[in-house]
Design a protein around this motif. Sequence first.
Motif, PDB file in Angstrom:
ATOM      1  N   GLN A   1       0.853  -1.180   0.000  1.00 61.80           N
ATOM      2  CA  GLN A   1       0.000   0.000   0.000  1.00 61.80           C
ATOM      3  C   GLN A   1       0.895   1.238   0.000  1.00 61.80           C
ATOM      4  OE1 GLN A   1      -3.458  -0.229   0.162  1.00 61.80           O
ATOM      5  NE2 GLN A   1      -3.339  -2.452   0.089  1.00 61.80           N
ATOM      6  N   VAL A   2       0.788   2.062  -1.030  1.00 63.27           N
ATOM      7  CA  VAL A   2       1.553   3.300  -1.102  1.00 63.27           C
ATOM      8  C   VAL A   2       0.547   4.451  -1.050  1.00 63.27           C
ATOM      9  CG1 VAL A   2       3.148   4.693  -2.457  1.00 63.27           C
ATOM     10  CG2 VAL A   2       3.341   2.211  -2.495  1.00 63.27           C
ATOM     11  N   PRO A   3       0.691   5.352  -0.076  1.00 70.40           N
ATOM     12  CA  PRO A   3      -0.250   6.479   0.010  1.00 70.40           C
ATOM     13  C   PRO A   3      -0.196   7.355  -1.240  1.00 70.40           C
ATOM     14  CG  PRO A   3       1.094   6.314   1.989  1.00 70.40           C
ATOM     15  CD  PRO A   3       1.666   5.359   1.000  1.00 70.40           C
ATOM     16  N   MET A   4      -1.338   7.856  -1.636  1.00 72.78           N
ATOM     17  CA  MET A   4      -1.407   8.709  -2.831  1.00 72.78           C
ATOM     18  C   MET A   4      -0.554   9.963  -2.665  1.00 72.78           C
ATOM     19  SD  MET A   4      -2.937   7.350  -5.307  1.00 72.78           S
ATOM     20  CE  MET A   4      -3.006   8.771  -6.367  1.00 72.78           C
ATOM     21  N   GLU A   5      -0.378  10.411  -1.411  1.00 73.92           N
ATOM     22  CA  GLU A   5       0.434  11.604  -1.176  1.00 73.92           C
ATOM     23  C   GLU A   5       1.867  11.392  -1.676  1.00 73.92           C
ATOM     24  OE1 GLU A   5      -1.353  10.155   1.291  1.00 73.92           O
ATOM     25  OE2 GLU A   5      -2.885  11.638   1.782  1.00 73.92           O
ATOM     26  N   VAL A   6       2.357  10.157  -1.564  1.00 72.25           N
ATOM     27  CA  VAL A   6       3.715   9.852  -2.030  1.00 72.25           C
ATOM     28  C   VAL A   6       3.787  10.031  -3.546  1.00 72.25           C
ATOM     29  CG1 VAL A   6       5.466   8.051  -2.246  1.00 72.25           C
ATOM     30  CG2 VAL A   6       4.235   8.321  -0.108  1.00 72.25           C
ATOM     31  N   PHE A   7       2.790   9.512  -4.260  1.00 74.74           N
ATOM     32  CA  PHE A   7       2.772   9.669  -5.717  1.00 74.74           C
ATOM     33  C   PHE A   7       2.632  11.142  -6.100  1.00 74.74           C
ATOM     34  CE2 PHE A   7       1.206   5.189  -5.500  1.00 74.74           C
ATOM     35  CZ  PHE A   7       2.286   4.624  -6.155  1.00 74.74           C
ATOM     36  N   ASN A   8       1.824  11.884  -5.356  1.00 78.04           N
ATOM     37  CA  ASN A   8       1.674  13.310  -5.644  1.00 78.04           C
ATOM     38  C   ASN A   8       2.993  14.050  -5.441  1.00 78.04           C
ATOM     39  OD1 ASN A   8      -1.029  12.938  -6.251  1.00 78.04           O
ATOM     40  ND2 ASN A   8      -1.716  13.449  -4.188  1.00 78.04           N
ATOM     41  N   LEU A   9       3.733  13.681  -4.380  1.00 81.35           N
ATOM     42  CA  LEU A   9       5.040  14.305  -4.157  1.00 81.35           C
ATOM     43  C   LEU A   9       6.006  13.989  -5.292  1.00 81.35           C
ATOM     44  CD1 LEU A   9       5.658  13.797  -0.336  1.00 81.35           C
ATOM     45  CD2 LEU A   9       5.477  15.953  -1.543  1.00 81.35           C
ATOM     46  N   ILE A  10       5.990  12.728  -5.740  1.00 81.59           N
ATOM     47  CA  ILE A  10       6.872  12.336  -6.840  1.00 81.59           C
ATOM     48  C   ILE A  10       6.488  13.095  -8.103  1.00 81.59           C
ATOM     49  CG2 ILE A  10       7.536  10.419  -8.348  1.00 81.59           C
ATOM     50  CD1 ILE A  10       7.244   8.601  -5.862  1.00 81.59           C
ATOM     51  N   ASP A  11       5.173  13.214  -8.366  1.00 84.60           N
ATOM     52  CA  ASP A  11       4.715  13.964  -9.534  1.00 84.60           C
ATOM     53  C   ASP A  11       5.127  15.423  -9.459  1.00 84.60           C
ATOM     54  OD1 ASP A  11       3.590  11.745 -10.677  1.00 84.60           O
ATOM     55  OD2 ASP A  11       1.532  12.185 -10.006  1.00 84.60           O
ATOM     56  N   ASP A  12       5.176  15.963  -8.227  1.00 86.08           N
ATOM     57  CA  ASP A  12       5.584  17.358  -8.048  1.00 86.08           C
ATOM     58  C   ASP A  12       7.100  17.522  -8.056  1.00 86.08           C
ATOM     59  OD1 ASP A  12       2.930  18.018  -7.857  1.00 86.08           O
ATOM     60  OD2 ASP A  12       2.911  18.093  -5.656  1.00 86.08           O
ATOM     61  N   GLY A  13       7.828  16.411  -8.231  1.00 85.18           N
ATOM     62  CA  GLY A  13       9.281  16.470  -8.292  1.00 85.18           C
ATOM     63  C   GLY A  13       9.941  16.560  -6.932  1.00 85.18           C
ATOM     64  N   LYS A  14       9.209  16.163  -5.884  1.00 82.83           N
ATOM     65  CA  LYS A  14       9.771  16.227  -4.533  1.00 82.83           C
ATOM     66  C   LYS A  14      10.213  14.842  -4.091  1.00 82.83           C
ATOM     67  CE  LYS A  14       6.938  20.153  -3.235  1.00 82.83           C
ATOM     68  NZ  LYS A  14       5.827  20.609  -2.415  1.00 82.83           N
ATOM     69  N   ASN A  15      11.012  14.815  -3.061  1.00 79.34           N
ATOM     70  CA  ASN A  15      11.542  13.571  -2.510  1.00 79.34           C
ATOM     71  C   ASN A  15      10.485  12.903  -1.636  1.00 79.34           C
ATOM     72  OD1 ASN A  15      12.976  11.554  -1.250  1.00 79.34           O
ATOM     73  ND2 ASN A  15      14.757  12.835  -0.825  1.00 79.34           N
ATOM     74  N   PRO A  16      10.173  11.614  -1.879  1.00 79.07           N
ATOM     75  CA  PRO A  16       9.174  10.929  -1.042  1.00 79.07           C
ATOM     76  C   PRO A  16       9.581  10.825   0.421  1.00 79.07           C
ATOM     77  CG  PRO A  16       9.779   9.579  -2.932  1.00 79.07           C
ATOM     78  CD  PRO A  16      10.644  10.789  -2.961  1.00 79.07           C
ATOM     79  N   ASP A  17      10.876  10.964   0.707  1.00 79.56           N
ATOM     80  CA  ASP A  17      11.312  10.935   2.094  1.00 79.56           C
ATOM     81  C   ASP A  17      10.734  12.117   2.873  1.00 79.56           C
ATOM     82  OD1 ASP A  17      12.718   8.634   1.641  1.00 79.56           O
ATOM     83  OD2 ASP A  17      14.647   9.648   1.368  1.00 79.56           O
TER      84      ASP A  17
END
Length: 190
Positions: free
Chosen positions: A96-112
Amino acid sequence: MDASLNANAGIGGSGGNGMLVSQTNDTSGTTGVDDPKEDLNQVINSIQKTLGLIHQLYLTVSSFNAGSQLPLLQRLNALVMELDNMAKLSDKCNIQVPMEVFNLIDDGKNPDEFTRDVINSCIAKNQITKGKTDTFKSLRKHLLDELEQAFPDEVESYREIRAASAAETKRLAQAQSILPNGDVKVKPEL
Protein backbone atom coordinates in the motif's frame (compact mmCIF):
# COMPACT_ATOMS: atom_id res chain seq x y z
CA MET A 1 6.61 -3.20 -37.43
CA ASP A 2 5.70 -6.54 -38.97
CA ALA A 3 3.13 -8.59 -37.03
CA SER A 4 5.10 -11.81 -37.59
CA LEU A 5 8.14 -10.11 -36.11
CA ASN A 6 6.11 -9.26 -33.03
CA ALA A 7 4.71 -12.75 -32.67
CA ASN A 8 8.08 -14.46 -33.05
CA ALA A 9 10.13 -12.07 -30.94
CA GLY A 10 7.56 -11.82 -28.18
CA ILE A 11 8.11 -15.37 -26.95
CA GLY A 12 11.87 -15.51 -27.05
CA GLY A 13 11.91 -17.02 -30.51
CA SER A 14 13.40 -15.52 -33.59
CA GLY A 15 13.92 -11.78 -33.72
CA GLY A 16 12.74 -11.65 -37.32
CA ASN A 17 16.08 -11.98 -39.11
CA GLY A 18 16.96 -15.43 -37.82
CA MET A 19 18.55 -14.04 -34.66
CA LEU A 20 17.44 -15.36 -31.31
CA VAL A 21 16.13 -12.90 -28.80
CA SER A 22 17.13 -13.92 -25.32
CA GLN A 23 14.28 -13.50 -22.91
CA THR A 24 15.04 -14.21 -19.31
CA ASN A 25 12.42 -13.64 -16.70
CA ASP A 26 14.10 -13.95 -13.35
CA THR A 27 11.45 -16.09 -11.71
CA SER A 28 13.83 -18.82 -10.67
CA GLY A 29 13.76 -19.18 -6.94
CA THR A 30 9.99 -19.12 -6.96
CA THR A 31 8.81 -21.79 -4.61
CA GLY A 32 5.45 -23.22 -3.75
CA VAL A 33 5.42 -21.05 -0.63
CA ASP A 34 4.65 -17.38 -1.22
CA ASP A 35 7.28 -15.38 0.61
CA PRO A 36 6.43 -11.66 0.58
CA LYS A 37 10.11 -10.66 0.87
CA GLU A 38 11.07 -12.91 -2.06
CA ASP A 39 8.18 -11.53 -4.12
CA LEU A 40 9.28 -7.98 -3.32
CA ASN A 41 12.90 -8.80 -4.20
CA GLN A 42 11.76 -10.21 -7.55
CA VAL A 43 9.82 -7.01 -8.27
CA ILE A 44 12.83 -4.90 -7.29
CA ASN A 45 15.10 -6.97 -9.56
CA SER A 46 12.58 -6.61 -12.37
CA ILE A 47 12.49 -2.83 -11.87
CA GLN A 48 16.29 -2.67 -11.96
CA LYS A 49 16.37 -4.81 -15.10
CA THR A 50 13.73 -2.56 -16.69
CA LEU A 51 15.78 0.53 -15.87
CA GLY A 52 18.82 -1.11 -17.48
CA LEU A 53 16.80 -1.93 -20.59
CA ILE A 54 15.51 1.64 -20.78
CA HIS A 55 19.09 2.90 -20.55
CA GLN A 56 20.12 0.54 -23.36
CA LEU A 57 17.18 1.79 -25.44
CA TYR A 58 18.24 5.37 -24.80
CA LEU A 59 21.76 4.62 -26.01
CA THR A 60 20.45 2.76 -29.07
CA VAL A 61 17.99 5.51 -30.00
CA SER A 62 20.48 8.34 -29.41
CA SER A 63 22.92 6.78 -31.89
CA PHE A 64 20.31 5.32 -34.23
CA ASN A 65 21.18 4.40 -37.80
CA ALA A 66 19.73 1.87 -40.26
CA GLY A 67 22.02 -0.90 -39.00
CA SER A 68 20.84 -0.51 -35.42
CA GLN A 69 17.19 -1.23 -36.22
CA LEU A 70 17.43 -4.92 -35.26
CA PRO A 71 19.08 -4.25 -31.85
CA LEU A 72 16.47 -1.54 -31.27
CA LEU A 73 13.61 -3.97 -31.97
CA GLN A 74 15.23 -6.63 -29.79
CA ARG A 75 15.62 -4.19 -26.91
CA LEU A 76 12.04 -2.97 -27.33
CA ASN A 77 10.79 -6.56 -27.24
CA ALA A 78 12.94 -7.28 -24.19
CA LEU A 79 11.50 -4.18 -22.48
CA VAL A 80 7.93 -5.23 -23.27
CA MET A 81 8.59 -8.73 -21.94
CA GLU A 82 10.18 -7.38 -18.76
CA LEU A 83 7.30 -4.96 -18.20
CA ASP A 84 4.90 -7.89 -18.61
CA ASN A 85 6.98 -9.91 -16.15
CA MET A 86 6.97 -6.98 -13.73
CA ALA A 87 3.18 -6.71 -13.95
CA LYS A 88 2.81 -10.43 -13.21
CA LEU A 89 5.24 -10.23 -10.28
CA SER A 90 3.52 -7.16 -8.87
CA ASP A 91 0.27 -9.11 -8.55
CA LYS A 92 1.96 -11.18 -5.82
CA CYS A 93 2.96 -8.08 -3.84
CA ASN A 94 0.40 -6.31 -1.72
CA ILE A 95 2.08 -3.00 -0.96
CA GLN A 96 0.00 0.00 0.00
CA VAL A 97 1.55 3.30 -1.10
CA PRO A 98 -0.25 6.48 0.01
CA MET A 99 -1.41 8.71 -2.83
CA GLU A 100 0.43 11.60 -1.18
CA VAL A 101 3.71 9.85 -2.03
CA PHE A 102 2.77 9.67 -5.72
CA ASN A 103 1.67 13.31 -5.64
CA LEU A 104 5.04 14.31 -4.16
CA ILE A 105 6.87 12.34 -6.84
CA ASP A 106 4.71 13.96 -9.53
CA ASP A 107 5.58 17.36 -8.05
CA GLY A 108 9.28 16.47 -8.29
CA LYS A 109 9.77 16.23 -4.53
CA ASN A 110 11.54 13.57 -2.51
CA PRO A 111 9.17 10.93 -1.04
CA ASP A 112 11.31 10.93 2.09
CA GLU A 113 9.78 14.35 2.81
CA PHE A 114 6.41 12.62 3.15
CA THR A 115 7.85 10.17 5.67
CA ARG A 116 9.49 12.98 7.61
CA ASP A 117 6.23 14.99 7.63
CA VAL A 118 4.21 11.98 8.83
CA ILE A 119 6.69 11.30 11.63
CA ASN A 120 6.74 14.97 12.65
CA SER A 121 2.94 14.99 12.64
CA CYS A 122 2.88 11.89 14.85
CA ILE A 123 5.36 13.48 17.24
CA ALA A 124 3.25 16.65 17.43
CA LYS A 125 0.06 14.65 18.06
CA ASN A 126 1.90 12.57 20.66
CA GLN A 127 3.01 15.73 22.47
CA ILE A 128 -0.56 17.09 22.43
CA THR A 129 -1.90 13.79 23.79
CA LYS A 130 0.81 13.71 26.46
CA GLY A 131 -0.11 17.27 27.45
CA LYS A 132 -3.77 16.29 27.76
CA THR A 133 -2.85 13.22 29.83
CA ASP A 134 -0.67 15.28 32.13
CA THR A 135 -3.45 17.84 32.48
CA PHE A 136 -5.97 15.17 33.44
CA LYS A 137 -3.52 13.68 35.96
CA SER A 138 -3.05 17.13 37.46
CA LEU A 139 -6.83 17.69 37.54
CA ARG A 140 -7.36 14.31 39.21
CA LYS A 141 -4.72 15.10 41.85
CA HIS A 142 -6.21 18.54 42.43
CA LEU A 143 -9.74 17.11 42.74
CA LEU A 144 -8.56 14.42 45.18
CA ASP A 145 -6.82 17.08 47.28
CA GLU A 146 -9.98 19.21 47.34
CA LEU A 147 -12.18 16.20 48.07
CA GLU A 148 -9.85 15.08 50.86
CA GLN A 149 -10.25 18.45 52.55
CA ALA A 150 -14.04 18.30 52.27
CA PHE A 151 -14.63 14.52 52.70
CA PRO A 152 -11.54 12.90 54.29
CA ASP A 153 -13.25 9.60 55.26
CA GLU A 154 -14.76 9.03 51.80
CA VAL A 155 -11.48 9.81 50.03
CA GLU A 156 -9.62 7.37 52.30
CA SER A 157 -12.21 4.70 51.50
CA TYR A 158 -11.88 5.51 47.78
CA ARG A 159 -8.10 5.15 47.92
CA GLU A 160 -8.37 1.79 49.67
CA ILE A 161 -10.83 0.50 47.06
CA ARG A 162 -8.63 1.86 44.27
CA ALA A 163 -5.49 0.21 45.73
CA ALA A 164 -7.29 -3.14 46.11
CA SER A 165 -8.58 -2.95 42.55
CA ALA A 166 -5.12 -2.09 41.19
CA ALA A 167 -3.55 -4.98 43.12
CA GLU A 168 -6.19 -7.41 41.77
CA THR A 169 -5.66 -6.19 38.19
CA LYS A 170 -1.89 -6.58 38.58
CA ARG A 171 -2.29 -10.11 39.98
CA LEU A 172 -4.57 -11.13 37.09
CA ALA A 173 -2.20 -9.60 34.56
CA GLN A 174 0.75 -11.52 35.96
CA ALA A 175 -1.27 -14.73 35.96
CA GLN A 176 -2.09 -14.24 32.29
CA SER A 177 1.45 -13.13 31.34
CA ILE A 178 0.16 -9.70 30.41
CA LEU A 179 2.34 -6.72 31.13
CA PRO A 180 0.89 -3.74 33.04
CA ASN A 181 0.70 -1.73 29.80
CA GLY A 182 -1.50 -4.40 28.17
CA ASP A 183 1.19 -6.10 26.10
CA VAL A 184 1.55 -9.87 26.24
CA LYS A 185 4.81 -11.27 27.57
CA VAL A 186 6.53 -13.45 24.98
CA LYS A 187 8.71 -16.25 26.24
CA PRO A 188 12.09 -16.37 24.50
CA GLU A 189 12.67 -19.42 22.35
CA LEU A 190 15.50 -21.62 23.57
